[in-house]
Design a protein around this motif. Structure first.
Motif, PDB file in Angstrom:
ATOM      1  N   UNK A   1      14.686  -4.150   1.785  1.00 10.63           N
ATOM      2  CA  UNK A   1      13.905  -4.017   3.005  1.00 10.63           C
ATOM      3  C   UNK A   1      13.237  -2.664   3.133  1.00 10.63           C
ATOM      4  N   UNK A   2      13.218  -1.900   2.056  1.00  7.75           N
ATOM      5  CA  UNK A   2      12.619  -0.574   2.071  1.00  7.75           C
ATOM      6  C   UNK A   2      11.142  -0.646   1.727  1.00  7.75           C
ATOM      7  N   UNK A   3      10.413   0.355   2.196  1.00  8.57           N
ATOM      8  CA  UNK A   3       9.036   0.591   1.779  1.00  8.57           C
ATOM      9  C   UNK A   3       9.087   1.754   0.795  1.00  8.57           C
ATOM     10  N   UNK A   4       8.091   1.845  -0.086  1.00  5.99           N
ATOM     11  CA  UNK A   4       8.118   2.865  -1.139  1.00  5.99           C
ATOM     12  C   UNK A   4       6.773   3.556  -1.285  1.00  5.99           C
ATOM     13  N   UNK A   5       6.844   4.821  -1.666  1.00 10.62           N
ATOM     14  CA  UNK A   5       5.687   5.581  -2.126  1.00 10.62           C
ATOM     15  C   UNK A   5       5.949   5.910  -3.586  1.00 10.62           C
ATOM     16  N   UNK A   6       4.942   5.679  -4.417  1.00 12.96           N
ATOM     17  CA  UNK A   6       4.989   6.096  -5.817  1.00 12.96           C
ATOM     18  C   UNK A   6       3.979   7.216  -5.961  1.00 12.96           C
TER      19      UNK A   6
ATOM     20  N   UNK B   1       1.499  -4.097  -3.386  1.00 15.68           N
ATOM     21  CA  UNK B   1       1.284  -2.661  -3.429  1.00 15.68           C
ATOM     22  C   UNK B   1      -0.209  -2.367  -3.309  1.00 15.68           C
ATOM     23  N   UNK B   2      -0.531  -1.091  -3.133  1.00 15.13           N
ATOM     24  CA  UNK B   2      -1.915  -0.701  -3.070  1.00 15.13           C
ATOM     25  C   UNK B   2      -2.081   0.802  -3.105  1.00 15.13           C
ATOM     26  N   UNK B   3      -3.338   1.217  -3.160  1.00 14.99           N
ATOM     27  CA  UNK B   3      -3.723   2.621  -3.136  1.00 14.99           C
ATOM     28  C   UNK B   3      -4.640   2.832  -1.928  1.00 14.99           C
ATOM     29  N   UNK B   4      -5.120   4.055  -1.752  1.00 15.55           N
ATOM     30  CA  UNK B   4      -6.023   4.318  -0.627  1.00 15.55           C
ATOM     31  C   UNK B   4      -7.292   3.471  -0.722  1.00 15.55           C
ATOM     32  N   UNK B   5      -7.647   3.007  -1.907  1.00 13.21           N
ATOM     33  CA  UNK B   5      -8.837   2.165  -2.089  1.00 13.21           C
ATOM     34  C   UNK B   5      -8.625   0.742  -1.581  1.00 13.21           C
TER      35      UNK B   5
ATOM     36  N   UNK C   1       4.370  -0.938  -0.888  1.00 17.43           N
ATOM     37  CA  UNK C   1       4.443   0.069  -1.946  1.00 17.43           C
ATOM     38  C   UNK C   1       3.075   0.732  -2.010  1.00 17.43           C
ATOM     39  N   UNK C   2       3.062   2.054  -1.824  1.00 20.19           N
ATOM     40  CA  UNK C   2       1.803   2.790  -1.812  1.00 20.19           C
ATOM     41  C   UNK C   2       1.782   3.761  -2.979  1.00 20.19           C
TER      42      UNK C   2
ATOM     43  N   UNK D   1       2.839   5.159   4.562  1.00 25.23           N
ATOM     44  CA  UNK D   1       3.363   3.827   4.906  1.00 25.23           C
ATOM     45  C   UNK D   1       4.785   3.901   5.457  1.00 25.23           C
ATOM     46  N   UNK D   2       5.215   5.112   5.844  1.00 23.90           N
ATOM     47  CA  UNK D   2       6.554   5.340   6.397  1.00 23.90           C
ATOM     48  C   UNK D   2       7.637   4.785   5.479  1.00 23.90           C
TER      49      UNK D   2
END
Length: 149
Positions: A29-34, A60-64, A73-74, A83-84
């Motif tokens: 249930x976590x959100x992630x930043x890569x 997932x995605x990027x700023x685009x 997942x950002x 994305x907190x």
């Protein structure tokens, strides 16, 4: 303080390890930043996350790709948490910036690259000096993770 896990990649490349770790994070249930160490690696890694399995989808995605808060997942090259996210993945030499927004930080480094190993040792010292709990995991010859410290 964030729990910090160092993953010393020996048998499998980042492109095989990261998708599994991201799937596990989402299952919790976590959100992630890569956070990727350089712009040149961002798009290839983005592509890998779309194609690593035929029978799986990793959102997932990027700023685009639109509003970052909509991405579970950002992917980024910046020290940011738009994305907190609960967990931060530092890859390809990304610097460990502000770790306080995260419950967990996973630093993955290529054990076959002497520069990456040296940087990971420096990061280990800085993270420990910052008061974070850190553990070190290394891939065995069979590709399983073994806790070494």
């Amino acid at each position: 303080m964030a729990e910090v896990l160092f993953y010393h990649l020996m048998q499998m490349p980042l492109e095989r390890v990261l998708p599994d770790l991201l799937e596990r994070s989402l299952q919790r249930g976590w959100r992630a930043v890569v956070q990727v160490g350089n712009e040149e690696r961002l798009e290839p890694l983005n592509s890998v996350l779309w194609t690593y399995k035929d029978d799986s989808f990793l959102p997932h995605g990027t700023k685009a790709d639109g509003p970052p808060e909509m991405q579970p997942v950002f992917l980024t090259t910046q020290d940011e948490n738009p994305n907190e996210a609960n967990v931060l993945f530092l890859v390809d030499g990304a610097p460990a910036g502000d770790l306080t927004p995260y419950e967990r930080v996973v630093l993955l480094f290529d054990g076959n690259n002497p520069e990456a190993v040296t940087k990971a040792r420096t990061d280990w010292q800085q993270i420990k000096a910052g008061g974070h709990e850190a553990t070190y995991w290394q891939q065995s010859d069979q590709g399983r993770w073994e806790k070494k410290a």
